[in-house]
Design a protein around this motif. Structure first.
Motif, short mmCIF file in Angstrom:
data_model
loop_
_atom_site.label_atom_id
_atom_site.label_comp_id
_atom_site.label_asym_id
_atom_site.label_seq_id
_atom_site.Cartn_x
_atom_site.Cartn_y
_atom_site.Cartn_z
N ASP A 35 0.83 -1.21 0.00
CA ASP A 35 0.00 0.00 0.00
C ASP A 35 0.87 1.27 0.00
OD1 ASP A 35 0.96 0.02 2.60
OD2 ASP A 35 -1.00 0.23 3.53
N PHE A 36 2.14 1.10 -0.36
CA PHE A 36 3.12 2.18 -0.47
C PHE A 36 3.53 2.78 0.87
CE2 PHE A 36 1.54 1.86 -4.76
CZ PHE A 36 2.73 1.85 -5.48
N ARG A 37 3.18 2.11 1.94
CA ARG A 37 3.66 2.57 3.24
C ARG A 37 5.18 2.45 3.24
NH1 ARG A 37 1.38 1.90 9.11
NH2 ARG A 37 3.12 2.80 10.17
N PRO A 38 5.87 3.49 3.70
CA PRO A 38 7.33 3.47 3.62
C PRO A 38 7.94 2.37 4.49
CG PRO A 38 6.54 5.44 4.75
CD PRO A 38 5.33 4.71 4.27
N PRO A 39 9.20 2.04 4.22
CA PRO A 39 9.89 1.03 5.03
C PRO A 39 9.97 1.44 6.51
CG PRO A 39 11.20 1.63 3.11
CD PRO A 39 10.04 2.56 3.16
N LEU A 40 10.30 0.48 7.35
CA LEU A 40 10.32 0.70 8.80
C LEU A 40 11.11 1.93 9.23
CD1 LEU A 40 10.62 -2.92 10.21
CD2 LEU A 40 8.69 -1.37 10.42
N LEU A 46 5.84 9.40 10.62
CA LEU A 46 4.42 9.65 10.35
C LEU A 46 3.85 10.75 11.24
CD1 LEU A 46 2.06 8.69 8.56
CD2 LEU A 46 1.45 7.11 10.40
N LYS A 47 4.14 10.71 12.53
CA LYS A 47 3.57 11.70 13.45
C LYS A 47 4.10 13.11 13.23
CE LYS A 47 6.80 10.32 17.07
NZ LYS A 47 6.89 9.63 18.34
N TYR A 48 5.20 13.24 12.48
CA TYR A 48 5.77 14.55 12.20
C TYR A 48 5.36 15.09 10.82
CZ TYR A 48 8.61 13.09 16.12
OH TYR A 48 9.01 12.63 17.35
N GLN A 49 4.53 14.33 10.11
CA GLN A 49 4.14 14.74 8.76
C GLN A 49 2.89 15.61 8.74
OE1 GLN A 49 4.04 11.27 6.25
NE2 GLN A 49 6.08 10.66 6.89
N VAL A 50 2.29 15.84 9.90
CA VAL A 50 1.15 16.77 10.01
C VAL A 50 1.34 17.59 11.28
CG1 VAL A 50 -0.31 15.00 11.10
CG2 VAL A 50 -1.36 17.01 10.06
N GLN A 51 1.37 18.90 11.10
CA GLN A 51 1.47 19.80 12.25
C GLN A 51 0.05 20.14 12.71
OE1 GLN A 51 3.64 23.25 10.91
NE2 GLN A 51 5.59 22.17 10.86
N GLN A 52 -0.10 20.41 14.00
CA GLN A 52 -1.39 20.86 14.52
C GLN A 52 -1.16 22.04 15.45
OE1 GLN A 52 -3.65 18.11 16.96
NE2 GLN A 52 -5.51 19.26 16.63
N CYS A 53 -1.89 23.11 15.20
CA CYS A 53 -1.83 24.28 16.08
C CYS A 53 -2.53 23.92 17.39
CB CYS A 53 -2.49 25.48 15.42
SG CYS A 53 -2.56 26.92 16.53
N PRO A 54 -1.85 24.06 18.52
CA PRO A 54 -2.49 23.73 19.80
C PRO A 54 -3.54 24.75 20.23
CG PRO A 54 -0.29 24.61 20.17
CD PRO A 54 -0.46 24.49 18.68
N LEU A 88 -11.61 7.50 16.91
CA LEU A 88 -10.40 7.28 16.12
C LEU A 88 -9.18 7.79 16.90
CD1 LEU A 88 -11.57 8.49 12.59
CD2 LEU A 88 -11.22 6.13 13.33
N PRO A 89 -8.01 7.27 16.59
CA PRO A 89 -6.79 7.81 17.21
C PRO A 89 -6.59 9.28 16.82
CG PRO A 89 -6.34 5.71 16.11
CD PRO A 89 -7.73 6.12 15.72
N ASP A 90 -6.01 10.06 17.72
CA ASP A 90 -5.79 11.49 17.47
C ASP A 90 -5.02 11.75 16.19
OD1 ASP A 90 -7.20 12.24 19.73
OD2 ASP A 90 -5.42 12.45 20.99
N LEU A 91 -3.97 10.97 15.95
CA LEU A 91 -3.16 11.18 14.74
C LEU A 91 -4.00 10.95 13.48
CD1 LEU A 91 -0.45 11.90 13.49
CD2 LEU A 91 0.23 9.49 13.73
N ALA A 92 -4.86 9.95 13.49
CA ALA A 92 -5.74 9.70 12.35
C ALA A 92 -6.68 10.89 12.15
CB ALA A 92 -6.54 8.42 12.55
N ASN A 93 -7.22 11.44 13.24
CA ASN A 93 -8.09 12.61 13.13
C ASN A 93 -7.36 13.79 12.50
OD1 ASN A 93 -10.31 11.36 14.31
ND2 ASN A 93 -9.80 12.05 16.37
N ARG A 94 -6.10 13.97 12.87
CA ARG A 94 -5.32 15.07 12.31
C ARG A 94 -5.13 14.89 10.80
NH1 ARG A 94 -0.31 14.76 16.08
NH2 ARG A 94 0.61 16.04 14.45
N PHE A 95 -4.84 13.67 10.38
CA PHE A 95 -4.68 13.42 8.94
C PHE A 95 -6.01 13.56 8.20
CE2 PHE A 95 -0.58 11.25 9.94
CZ PHE A 95 0.21 11.97 9.05
N ILE A 96 -7.10 13.11 8.80
CA ILE A 96 -8.41 13.26 8.17
C ILE A 96 -8.75 14.74 8.02
CG2 ILE A 96 -10.90 12.93 8.52
CD1 ILE A 96 -10.15 10.18 9.78
#
Length: 163
Positions: A35-40, A46-54, A88-96
């Protein structure tokens, strides 16, 4: 090997400054999953690929950029509900949230990529309901791209394999 950098970033939406972690460099060793997920070695990022303003919740690859469409939606109750979805997990919500913003800005590949990352966030914490929900979002997004004549790959069958 991944290098991270700490950045003081001013949010495009609320103008508040927050500390964000960015990826300085990343070395990918190995092959991606089907599914093109990058290697280990690169999955850690992944968690650094989306920033969120607190302060206002704005989610983007870079929260210092945006436009009027993004600003209006981020300030809406609908957007805030996406971020507060406890099913859903918080990180998933951020990506959505980021994916929906990308769709609104007519950036279909970036929307698909965001939903695909939400899938991987659910995979990482073995959140089965989230895996299914986010995969359906990614597939729906990929089909929208196809209706517009946009494909991820020019190679026959790759998009179908991802789907």
């Amino acid at each position: 090997m991944t290098g991270l950098v700490s950045l003081n970033t001013s949010c495009f939406i609320c103008k508040e400054v927050s500390e964000q972690t960015g990826i300085r460099n990343s070395i990918s060793i190995g092959l991606p999953d089907l599914d093109f997920r990058p290697p280990l070695t690169e999955r850690y990022t992944l968690k650094y690929q989306v920033q969120q303003c607190p302060h206002c919740g704005y989610c983007a690859r870079d929260i210092s950029t945006g436009d009027e469409i993004v600003e209006n939606f981020v300030r809406s109750n609908e957007y805030q509900k996406i971020l507060q979805n406890k099913s859903l997990p918080d990180l998933a919500n951020r990506f959505i949230a980021m994916g929906i913003l990308m769709e609104m800005m007519d950036k279909p590949y970036l929307a698909f990529s965001s939903y695909q990352s939400a899938v991987w966030a659910c995979d990482d914490c073995k959140h089965v309901t989230g895996m299914i929900f986010c995969r359906n979002m990614a597939i729906k997004s990929l089909k929208k791209m196809h209706r517009k004549g946009i494909r991820i790959s020019g190679d026959m069958g790759i998009d179908e394999l991802i789907c």
